[in-house]
Design a protein around this motif. Structure first.
Motif, short mmCIF file in Angstrom:
data_model
loop_
_atom_site.label_atom_id
_atom_site.label_comp_id
_atom_site.label_asym_id
_atom_site.label_seq_id
_atom_site.Cartn_x
_atom_site.Cartn_y
_atom_site.Cartn_z
N HIS A 50 -0.15 -10.90 2.46
CA HIS A 50 0.48 -9.65 2.06
C HIS A 50 2.30 -9.70 2.80
O HIS A 50 3.32 -9.59 2.91
CB HIS A 50 0.57 -7.79 2.62
CG HIS A 50 1.47 -6.82 2.40
ND1 HIS A 50 1.47 -5.77 1.38
CD2 HIS A 50 2.24 -6.38 3.43
CE1 HIS A 50 2.81 -5.57 1.97
NE2 HIS A 50 2.82 -5.44 2.92
N PHE A 97 4.94 -5.76 -2.64
CA PHE A 97 4.15 -4.20 -3.24
C PHE A 97 3.96 -5.44 -5.22
O PHE A 97 2.83 -4.73 -5.59
CB PHE A 97 4.30 -3.49 -2.88
CG PHE A 97 3.89 -2.39 -4.36
CD1 PHE A 97 2.92 -1.51 -4.11
CD2 PHE A 97 4.99 -1.47 -4.83
CE1 PHE A 97 1.94 -0.59 -4.85
CE2 PHE A 97 4.70 -0.93 -6.46
CZ PHE A 97 3.59 -0.48 -6.43
N SER A 129 1.11 -0.78 0.85
CA SER A 129 2.09 -0.69 0.70
C SER A 129 2.83 0.46 0.65
O SER A 129 4.10 0.36 0.65
CB SER A 129 2.78 -1.56 -0.22
OG SER A 129 2.51 -2.95 -0.64
N ASP A 132 5.95 0.33 3.16
CA ASP A 132 6.71 -0.34 3.03
C ASP A 132 8.09 0.65 1.96
O ASP A 132 8.96 0.59 2.20
CB ASP A 132 6.59 -1.65 2.26
CG ASP A 132 5.45 -2.60 2.77
OD1 ASP A 132 6.47 -2.95 4.40
OD2 ASP A 132 5.18 -3.15 2.18
#
Length: 169
Positions: A50, A97, A129, A132
């Motif tokens: 990630h 993501f 995520s 994010d």
């Protein structure tokens, strides 16, 4: 986080029905959770991948003296003091993501490789995520279009670009 998870579940369901049994929940009275060393290694690998995806979308990350990848007890991080445009910042924010929780399940599903561990890791990525996505929403709502971002410590700043300096008219 909830919306990310629901979107990933929808993608997973297109290829392989997702059930609570994939999470170890066989009935409302019985929850079985088995975690082995391979699962822990996969989870650590997921965090690393990630963050690596965030990293590879930072311009010139290989030659930058201002870009770093790390891991703490609280999770992984990518840190860069490089100046990046708003559109690049959005791409850096969205990439893990989209790649791991939207595109990857489609590829694995098409190849018939979606197993319970892969599904759980995809959903964990979707959930993690969430931060994010919060960052994305804040950037889209609060930051004008023609800016660049830079970080200093744990703070990230944006500055409006000067068109006379950048050569754009």
């Amino acid at each position: 986080m909830i919306l990310n998870t629901l979107l990933s579940i929808a993608v997973l369901n297109m290829f392989s029905p997702f059930s609570l049994a994939d999470l170890g929940i066989n009935s409302l009275q019985t929850i079985t959770l088995t975690i082995n060393l391979q699962d822990v290694a996969c989870l650590i690998g997921l965090v690393f991948i990630h963050e690596l995806i965030h990293l590879v979308f930072i311009p010139d990350f290989l030659i930058s003296d201002k870009t770093f990848l790390g891991i703490t007890y609280f999770g992984g991080f990518v840190y860069s003091e490089e100046a990046v445009s708003k559109s690049r910042y959005i791409l850096i924010t969205l990439a893990p993501f989209v790649l791991l929780s939207i595109i990857l399940p489609g590829i694995l599903g098409a190849l018939g490789l979606l197993n319970p561990l892969a599904k759980v890791l995809i959903l964990l990525n979707a959930m993690s995520s969430g931060v994010d996505m919060l960052t994305l929403v804040l950037v889209l709502i609060q930051v004008p279009a023609d800016v660049y971002f830079t970080s200093n410590g744990i703070r990230t700043y944006w500055k409006k670009t000067d068109k006379s300096i950048s050569g754009s008219n």
